[in-house]
Write a protein that holds these residues in place. Sequence first.
Motif, PDB file in Angstrom:
ATOM      1  N   ALA A 121      -0.899   3.594  10.587  1.00 22.40           N
ATOM      2  CA  ALA A 121       0.236   4.445  10.937  1.00 22.40           C
ATOM      3  C   ALA A 121       1.464   3.599  11.248  1.00 22.40           C
ATOM      4  N   HIS A 122       1.250   2.488  11.933  1.00 22.70           N
ATOM      5  CA  HIS A 122       2.352   1.560  12.239  1.00 22.70           C
ATOM      6  C   HIS A 122       2.982   1.022  10.959  1.00 22.70           C
ATOM      7  N   VAL A 123       2.154   0.584  10.031  1.00 21.85           N
ATOM      8  CA  VAL A 123       2.669   0.020   8.779  1.00 21.85           C
ATOM      9  C   VAL A 123       3.396   1.092   7.962  1.00 21.85           C
ATOM     10  N   LEU A 124       2.838   2.291   7.915  1.00 20.27           N
ATOM     11  CA  LEU A 124       3.485   3.376   7.176  1.00 20.27           C
ATOM     12  C   LEU A 124       4.861   3.695   7.754  1.00 20.27           C
ATOM     13  N   ARG A 125       4.970   3.698   9.083  1.00 18.81           N
ATOM     14  CA  ARG A 125       6.278   3.939   9.703  1.00 18.81           C
ATOM     15  C   ARG A 125       7.275   2.858   9.312  1.00 18.81           C
ATOM     16  N   ARG A 126       6.825   1.622   9.316  1.00 12.86           N
ATOM     17  CA  ARG A 126       7.717   0.511   8.963  1.00 12.86           C
ATOM     18  C   ARG A 126       8.130   0.560   7.490  1.00 12.86           C
ATOM     19  N   LEU A 127       7.211   0.975   6.639  1.00  2.51           N
ATOM     20  CA  LEU A 127       7.507   1.078   5.208  1.00  2.51           C
ATOM     21  C   LEU A 127       8.338   2.314   4.879  1.00  2.51           C
ATOM     22  N   ALA A 128       8.223   3.338   5.738  1.00  6.98           N
ATOM     23  CA  ALA A 128       8.879   4.628   5.494  1.00  6.98           C
ATOM     24  C   ALA A 128       8.412   5.234   4.176  1.00  6.98           C
ATOM     25  N   ILE A 129       7.094   5.167   3.945  1.00 11.69           N
ATOM     26  CA  ILE A 129       6.461   5.689   2.734  1.00 11.69           C
ATOM     27  C   ILE A 129       5.293   6.577   3.165  1.00 11.69           C
ATOM     28  N   PRO A 130       5.117   7.750   2.546  1.00 17.23           N
ATOM     29  CA  PRO A 130       3.997   8.610   2.941  1.00 17.23           C
ATOM     30  C   PRO A 130       2.643   8.003   2.574  1.00 17.23           C
ATOM     31  N   ALA A 131       1.654   8.312   3.383  1.00 15.09           N
ATOM     32  CA  ALA A 131       0.320   7.758   3.176  1.00 15.09           C
ATOM     33  C   ALA A 131      -0.233   8.071   1.795  1.00 15.09           C
ATOM     34  N   SER A 132      -0.008   9.289   1.327  1.00  9.35           N
ATOM     35  CA  SER A 132      -0.589   9.715   0.054  1.00  9.35           C
ATOM     36  C   SER A 132      -0.033   8.938  -1.128  1.00  9.35           C
ATOM     37  N   ALA A 133       1.084   8.251  -0.934  1.00  2.00           N
ATOM     38  CA  ALA A 133       1.704   7.511  -2.023  1.00  2.00           C
ATOM     39  C   ALA A 133       1.329   6.039  -2.013  1.00  2.00           C
ATOM     40  N   CYS A 134       0.448   5.636  -1.108  1.00  2.00           N
ATOM     41  CA  CYS A 134       0.044   4.232  -0.994  1.00  2.00           C
ATOM     42  C   CYS A 134      -1.402   4.047  -1.449  1.00  2.00           C
ATOM     43  N   ILE A 135      -1.776   2.802  -1.626  1.00  2.00           N
ATOM     44  CA  ILE A 135      -3.159   2.425  -1.863  1.00  2.00           C
ATOM     45  C   ILE A 135      -3.502   1.344  -0.838  1.00  2.00           C
ATOM     46  N   ALA A 136      -4.638   1.507  -0.154  1.00  2.00           N
ATOM     47  CA  ALA A 136      -5.107   0.488   0.779  1.00  2.00           C
ATOM     48  C   ALA A 136      -6.262  -0.282   0.158  1.00  2.00           C
ATOM     49  N   PHE A 137      -6.442  -1.504   0.633  1.00  2.00           N
ATOM     50  CA  PHE A 137      -7.549  -2.363   0.187  1.00  2.00           C
ATOM     51  C   PHE A 137      -8.312  -2.822   1.423  1.00  2.00           C
ATOM     52  N   GLU A 138      -9.601  -2.534   1.442  1.00  2.00           N
ATOM     53  CA  GLU A 138     -10.456  -2.861   2.580  1.00  2.00           C
ATOM     54  C   GLU A 138     -11.781  -3.440   2.087  1.00  2.00           C
ATOM     55  N   ASP A 139     -12.560  -3.980   3.026  1.00  2.00           N
ATOM     56  CA  ASP A 139     -13.872  -4.512   2.662  1.00  2.00           C
ATOM     57  C   ASP A 139     -14.996  -3.961   3.536  1.00  2.00           C
ATOM     58  N   SER A 140     -14.667  -3.119   4.526  1.00  2.00           N
ATOM     59  CA  SER A 140     -15.679  -2.699   5.496  1.00  2.00           C
ATOM     60  C   SER A 140     -15.626  -1.204   5.761  1.00  2.00           C
ATOM     61  N   THR A 141     -16.704  -0.702   6.349  1.00  2.00           N
ATOM     62  CA  THR A 141     -16.759   0.703   6.724  1.00  2.00           C
ATOM     63  C   THR A 141     -15.682   1.051   7.738  1.00  2.00           C
ATOM     64  N   ILE A 142     -15.486   0.197   8.753  1.00  2.00           N
ATOM     65  CA  ILE A 142     -14.497   0.527   9.776  1.00  2.00           C
ATOM     66  C   ILE A 142     -13.082   0.455   9.222  1.00  2.00           C
ATOM     67  N   GLY A 143     -12.841  -0.464   8.285  1.00  2.00           N
ATOM     68  CA  GLY A 143     -11.533  -0.522   7.658  1.00  2.00           C
ATOM     69  C   GLY A 143     -11.272   0.689   6.787  1.00  2.00           C
ATOM     70  N   LEU A 144     -12.283   1.082   6.016  1.00  2.00           N
ATOM     71  CA  LEU A 144     -12.170   2.286   5.185  1.00  2.00           C
ATOM     72  C   LEU A 144     -11.912   3.509   6.054  1.00  2.00           C
ATOM     73  N   ALA A 145     -12.627   3.620   7.173  1.00  2.00           N
ATOM     74  CA  ALA A 145     -12.436   4.762   8.064  1.00  2.00           C
ATOM     75  C   ALA A 145     -11.018   4.802   8.611  1.00  2.00           C
ATOM     76  N   ALA A 146     -10.461   3.640   8.947  1.00  2.00           N
ATOM     77  CA  ALA A 146      -9.099   3.584   9.479  1.00  2.00           C
ATOM     78  C   ALA A 146      -8.086   4.026   8.442  1.00  2.00           C
TER      79      ALA A 146
END
Length: 253
Positions: free
Chosen positions: A159-184
């Motif tokens: 949420a912090h990064v999205l606010r700084r980018l000023a881009i909606p979540a649905s328009a981004c792609i995240a890259f993770e390696d773990s269950t807790i990262g995916l959940a976040a």
Amino acid sequence: MPPALIFDVDGTLAETEELHRQAFNQTFAAAGLPWHWDRALYRRLLAVAGGKERLAAFVAAQAPERAGEVDIPALHAAKTARYTQMIAAGAVTLRPGIARLLAEARQAGVPVAIATTTSLPNVEALLRATLGEAGPGAFAVIGAGDVVPAKKPAPDIYAHVLRRLAIPASACIAFEDSTIGLAAARAAGIPTVVTPSLYTDEDDFTGALAVVSDLGDPQAPYRHLAGAGAGDGMVTIDTLARWSAAVEGRRSP
């Protein structure tokens, strides 16, 4: 194309967790503490995000008699110093496809960002060691460490990064390696590509946009494990754009 790519760091940009484990053990020995985290124990401890939090959880569960005498912030700072020295000495490289995808994003004008629970010195050391002195500047936003109070799997860092980018979540792609990262990332509403790492290969990645062995490079294309798309190849900006469009299509009435 996706307007932004947001990367986790440990295990995602590079296979760093084994180095973290070694740095913890060296720090324990230097401090005269009778602790040694083997790989099996460290895999379990990774269920707690954040180095200080992981250390505190270990002390509370395994060494409660030390709870009043161990200075966790100081111990973690000493561990961070050891880790950054190891990184600066070239102990790790980026995972396959990371440097290529970052270059593609730069050429296409796609901003890249970081959302991680690891401390900022750790992040900057890794980026400088693998991408050069200008490495940290390649990222539009670096959300790291204690910039938010709640660590993953809470979505706060995203949420912090999205606010700084000023881009909606649905328009981004995240890259993770773990269950807790995916959940976040998912809790923040961000479609997520997972590249399992050394300590997370047994995690449950249900809900990921795609699960691939790595992002692939011309010499070693990735192995597709689950999710969007099919077959082998490389995860490129065009690949991500197709996957992102498919997600948007499923959301449309």
